[in-house]
Design a protein around this motif. Structure first.
Motif, PDB file in Angstrom:
ATOM      1  N   LEU A  12      10.196  20.586   0.942  1.00  0.00           N
ATOM      2  CA  LEU A  12       9.026  20.487   0.435  1.00  0.00           C
ATOM      3  C   LEU A  12       7.989  21.235   1.379  1.00  0.00           C
ATOM      4  N   CYS A  13       7.908  21.543   2.494  1.00  0.00           N
ATOM      5  CA  CYS A  13       7.106  22.039   3.352  1.00  0.00           C
ATOM      6  C   CYS A  13       7.934  22.829   4.275  1.00  0.00           C
ATOM      7  N   ASP A  14       7.388  23.994   3.908  1.00  0.00           N
ATOM      8  CA  ASP A  14       8.453  25.256   4.613  1.00  0.00           C
ATOM      9  C   ASP A  14       7.498  25.958   5.596  1.00  0.00           C
ATOM     10  N   CYS A  15       6.333  25.824   5.454  1.00  0.00           N
ATOM     11  CA  CYS A  15       5.499  26.506   6.809  1.00  0.00           C
ATOM     12  C   CYS A  15       4.401  25.420   7.063  1.00  0.00           C
ATOM     13  N   ASP A  16       3.507  25.913   8.204  1.00  0.00           N
ATOM     14  CA  ASP A  16       2.569  25.002   8.752  1.00  0.00           C
ATOM     15  C   ASP A  16       1.398  24.653   7.674  1.00  0.00           C
ATOM     16  N   ASP A  17       0.817  25.718   7.097  1.00  0.00           N
ATOM     17  CA  ASP A  17       0.074  25.530   6.132  1.00  0.00           C
ATOM     18  C   ASP A  17       0.285  24.458   4.870  1.00  0.00           C
ATOM     19  N   VAL A  18       1.593  24.532   4.407  1.00  0.00           N
ATOM     20  CA  VAL A  18       2.033  23.507   3.322  1.00  0.00           C
ATOM     21  C   VAL A  18       2.193  22.087   3.933  1.00  0.00           C
ATOM     22  N   TYR A  19       2.349  22.204   5.288  1.00  0.00           N
ATOM     23  CA  TYR A  19       2.737  20.758   5.728  1.00  0.00           C
ATOM     24  C   TYR A  19       1.470  20.254   6.215  1.00  0.00           C
ATOM     25  N   ARG A  20       0.421  20.972   6.531  1.00  0.00           N
ATOM     26  CA  ARG A  20      -1.054  20.539   6.539  1.00  0.00           C
ATOM     27  C   ARG A  20      -1.430  20.061   5.277  1.00  0.00           C
ATOM     28  N   ARG A  21      -1.279  20.804   3.993  1.00  0.00           N
ATOM     29  CA  ARG A  21      -1.690  20.193   2.654  1.00  0.00           C
ATOM     30  C   ARG A  21      -1.015  19.180   2.409  1.00  0.00           C
ATOM     31  N   PHE A  22       0.310  19.011   2.684  1.00  0.00           N
ATOM     32  CA  PHE A  22       1.062  17.782   2.421  1.00  0.00           C
ATOM     33  C   PHE A  22       0.405  16.261   3.335  1.00  0.00           C
ATOM     34  N   VAL A  23       0.095  16.570   4.476  1.00  0.00           N
ATOM     35  CA  VAL A  23      -0.601  15.546   5.234  1.00  0.00           C
ATOM     36  C   VAL A  23      -1.933  15.254   4.563  1.00  0.00           C
ATOM     37  N   ASP A  24      -2.557  16.146   4.234  1.00  0.00           N
ATOM     38  CA  ASP A  24      -3.830  16.036   3.391  1.00  0.00           C
ATOM     39  C   ASP A  24      -3.906  15.116   2.324  1.00  0.00           C
ATOM     40  N   HIS A  25      -3.015  15.415   1.591  1.00  0.00           N
ATOM     41  CA  HIS A  25      -2.600  14.468   0.140  1.00  0.00           C
ATOM     42  C   HIS A  25      -2.100  13.055   0.697  1.00  0.00           C
ATOM     43  N   LEU A  26      -1.134  12.956   1.820  1.00  0.00           N
ATOM     44  CA  LEU A  26      -0.902  11.785   2.237  1.00  0.00           C
ATOM     45  C   LEU A  26      -1.968  10.900   2.591  1.00  0.00           C
ATOM     46  N   ALA A  80       0.838  -1.133  -0.050  1.00  0.00           N
ATOM     47  CA  ALA A  80      -0.192   0.087   0.145  1.00  0.00           C
ATOM     48  C   ALA A  80       0.791   1.155   0.088  1.00  0.00           C
ATOM     49  N   VAL A  81       2.002   1.252   0.475  1.00  0.00           N
ATOM     50  CA  VAL A  81       2.843   2.365   0.669  1.00  0.00           C
ATOM     51  C   VAL A  81       3.413   2.700  -0.571  1.00  0.00           C
ATOM     52  N   LEU A  82       3.923   1.542  -1.141  1.00  0.00           N
ATOM     53  CA  LEU A  82       4.628   1.658  -2.585  1.00  0.00           C
ATOM     54  C   LEU A  82       3.420   2.426  -3.600  1.00  0.00           C
ATOM     55  N   ALA A  83       2.357   1.522  -3.631  1.00  0.00           N
ATOM     56  CA  ALA A  83       1.080   1.958  -4.369  1.00  0.00           C
ATOM     57  C   ALA A  83       0.899   3.664  -4.174  1.00  0.00           C
ATOM     58  N   ALA A  84       1.144   4.204  -2.839  1.00  0.00           N
ATOM     59  CA  ALA A  84       0.804   5.400  -2.604  1.00  0.00           C
ATOM     60  C   ALA A  84       1.666   6.484  -2.942  1.00  0.00           C
ATOM     61  N   ILE A  85       2.906   6.066  -3.386  1.00  0.00           N
ATOM     62  CA  ILE A  85       3.931   7.182  -3.850  1.00  0.00           C
ATOM     63  C   ILE A  85       3.718   7.807  -5.286  1.00  0.00           C
ATOM     64  N   PRO A  86       3.245   7.165  -6.230  1.00  0.00           N
ATOM     65  CA  PRO A  86       3.203   7.759  -7.427  1.00  0.00           C
ATOM     66  C   PRO A  86       1.818   8.858  -7.455  1.00  0.00           C
ATOM     67  N   PRO A  87       0.681   8.356  -7.015  1.00  0.00           N
ATOM     68  CA  PRO A  87      -0.393   9.204  -6.773  1.00  0.00           C
ATOM     69  C   PRO A  87      -0.157  10.417  -5.918  1.00  0.00           C
ATOM     70  N   LEU A  88       0.606  10.181  -4.745  1.00  0.00           N
ATOM     71  CA  LEU A  88       0.957  11.411  -3.951  1.00  0.00           C
ATOM     72  C   LEU A  88       1.852  12.412  -4.898  1.00  0.00           C
ATOM     73  N   ARG A  89       2.966  11.674  -5.338  1.00  0.00           N
ATOM     74  CA  ARG A  89       3.747  12.753  -6.345  1.00  0.00           C
ATOM     75  C   ARG A  89       2.729  13.568  -7.334  1.00  0.00           C
ATOM     76  N   ASP A  90       1.862  12.737  -7.940  1.00  0.00           N
ATOM     77  CA  ASP A  90       0.794  13.307  -8.921  1.00  0.00           C
ATOM     78  C   ASP A  90       0.118  14.505  -8.252  1.00  0.00           C
ATOM     79  N   ARG A  91      -0.223  14.065  -7.068  1.00  0.00           N
ATOM     80  CA  ARG A  91      -1.233  15.232  -6.369  1.00  0.00           C
ATOM     81  C   ARG A  91      -0.414  16.417  -6.033  1.00  0.00           C
ATOM     82  N   LEU A  92       0.807  16.165  -5.461  1.00  0.00           N
ATOM     83  CA  LEU A  92       1.580  17.326  -5.177  1.00  0.00           C
ATOM     84  C   LEU A  92       2.033  18.090  -6.300  1.00  0.00           C
TER      85      LEU A  92
END
Length: 134
Positions: A71-85, A12-24
């Motif tokens: 990739l994540c330089d502030c709280d807002d961007v980090y939260r967005r990263f977590v949402d995508h993850l 599942a983790v391996l399968a999540a990396i390409p879609p995560l890259r695409d979303r980011l």
């Protein structure tokens, strides 16, 4: 049972990396240029997530600050990263417990990602070697 097992393990983790890259890549808040190699399936990001979620007893890759800070330089961007993850790992799974656990792990990680990097020491004064001789 660890989060790693709940989400489906390494597969599942391996399968999540390409879609995560695409979303980011499609999110204007992120610039993946400095991290191109990290979004390869067997890269450090994948291995770190396996470790973080309880699938490996150790992680031997890049420090998390080197991995996610560019990739994540502030709280807002980090939260967005977590949402995508969350979106790519849980695939819309309505299990609130898994999402809460994932967000809790990422929240504990946040200070390490967003912590300012140490700066090189500044030379305040210097003495020539000739002056040090008695």
């Amino acid at each position: 049972m660890t989060l790693y097992m709940k989400i489906g393990g390494r597969k599942a983790v391996l399968a999540a990396i390409p879609p995560l890259r695409d979303r980011l890549e499609s999110d204007p808040c992120f610039d993946l240029a400095p991290l191109r190699g990290e979004f390869d399936a067997p890269g450090d990001l994948c291995e770190f997530l396996v470790f973080l979620f309880g699938g490996s007893p150790f992680y031997d890759g890049k420090p998390v600050t080197d991995l996610l800070s560019p990739l994540c330089d502030c709280d807002d961007v980090y939260r967005r990263f977590v949402d995508h993850l969350v979106a790519v790992l849980l695939h819309g799974d309505q299990n609130e417990e898994n999402e809460a656990e994932l967000r809790s792990l990422m929240e504990r990680l946040r200070p390490h990602v967003l912590a300012p990097r140490p700066t090189a020491p500044v030379l305040v004064y210097s003495v020539d070697n000739d002056q040090l001789r008695a």
